[in-house]
Design an enzyme around this catalytic site. Structure first.
Site, PDB file in Angstrom:
ATOM      1  N   CYS A 102       0.869  -1.173   0.000  1.00 20.89           N
ATOM      2  CA  CYS A 102       0.000   0.000   0.000  1.00 20.89           C
ATOM      3  C   CYS A 102       0.912   1.232   0.000  1.00 20.89           C
ATOM      4  CB  CYS A 102      -0.896  -0.009   1.239  1.00 20.89           C
ATOM      5  SG  CYS A 102      -1.847   1.531   1.426  1.00 20.89           S
TER       6      CYS A 102
ATOM      7  N   ASP B 187      -0.135  -5.940   0.182  1.00 24.88           N
ATOM      8  CA  ASP B 187      -1.367  -6.249  -0.534  1.00 24.88           C
ATOM      9  C   ASP B 187      -1.110  -7.513  -1.344  1.00 24.88           C
ATOM     10  OD1 ASP B 187      -3.050  -4.072   0.224  1.00 24.88           O
ATOM     11  OD2 ASP B 187      -1.936  -2.769  -1.125  1.00 24.88           O
TER      12      ASP B 187
ATOM     13  N   GLU C 224       9.687 -13.588 -22.244  1.00 30.08           N
ATOM     14  CA  GLU C 224      10.529 -14.627 -21.652  1.00 30.08           C
ATOM     15  C   GLU C 224      10.049 -14.802 -20.215  1.00 30.08           C
ATOM     16  OE1 GLU C 224      12.901 -16.791 -19.569  1.00 30.08           O
ATOM     17  OE2 GLU C 224      13.318 -14.675 -19.171  1.00 30.08           O
TER      18      GLU C 224
END
Length: 155
Positions: free
Chosen positions: A53, A60, A76
């Site tokens: 956050c 989060d 890739e």
């Protein structure tokens, strides 16, 4: 046997690579699409994506699903893994993280179509799902549902 010279520019695959400190520092790499004349879908799933956050610094968590129809290039996969991992110390709102992932891939690959679903776990009691898509799905290409159910909590 594949022509290995097409992979000569890759810098991360096949060796020890440190996790980048931020998405801006992360190096996304691409390889030629061996099926460039065929429309088909590619899916990457990152069920343990993390970021911070930007205001509280608290972690989060999200389940990120990336679907794309490649053009001349494929991402890739090790570089993608390191790019996604670089968000773990990056402070940004859910919307910014999800859309930034999509835009960075579009810039690198110029895919025929791309969709990113960010299924974020609750913050403040509210889950936030964020979606970024470059346009309509291509006719004739099977694009499955992302398969991530809406958050229902325990039970």
């Amino acid at each position: 046997m594949a022509d290995e010279s097409i992979y000569a520019g890759l810098t991360q695959l096949g060796g020890k690579t440190e996790l980048p400190n931020s998405p801006e520092e992360a190096l996304l790499e691409k390889v030629p699409n061996p099926q460039a004349g065929t429309n088909y879908a590619v899916r990457f799933t990152a069920p343990e994506f993390t970021s911070l956050c930007p205001l509280t610094g608290q972690p989060d968590f999200a389940h990120i699903v990336i679907d794309y129809v490649p053009g001349d290039f494929l991402v890739e996969s090790k570089s993608l893994k390191l790019f996604l991992g670089s968000f773990r110390n990056h402070g940004a709102f859910h919307e910014d993280c999800t859309v930034s992932i999509g835009k960075r891939l579009v810039e690198l690959l110029e895919p025929k179509w791309l969709r990113v679903g960010g299924y974020w776990f609750p913050r403040g009691g509210i889950p936030i799902d964020v979606f970024y898509q470059t346009g309509a799905e291509l006719p004739g290409v099977f694009i499955p549902d992302q398969g991530v159910p809406t958050y229902r909590g325990r039970g």
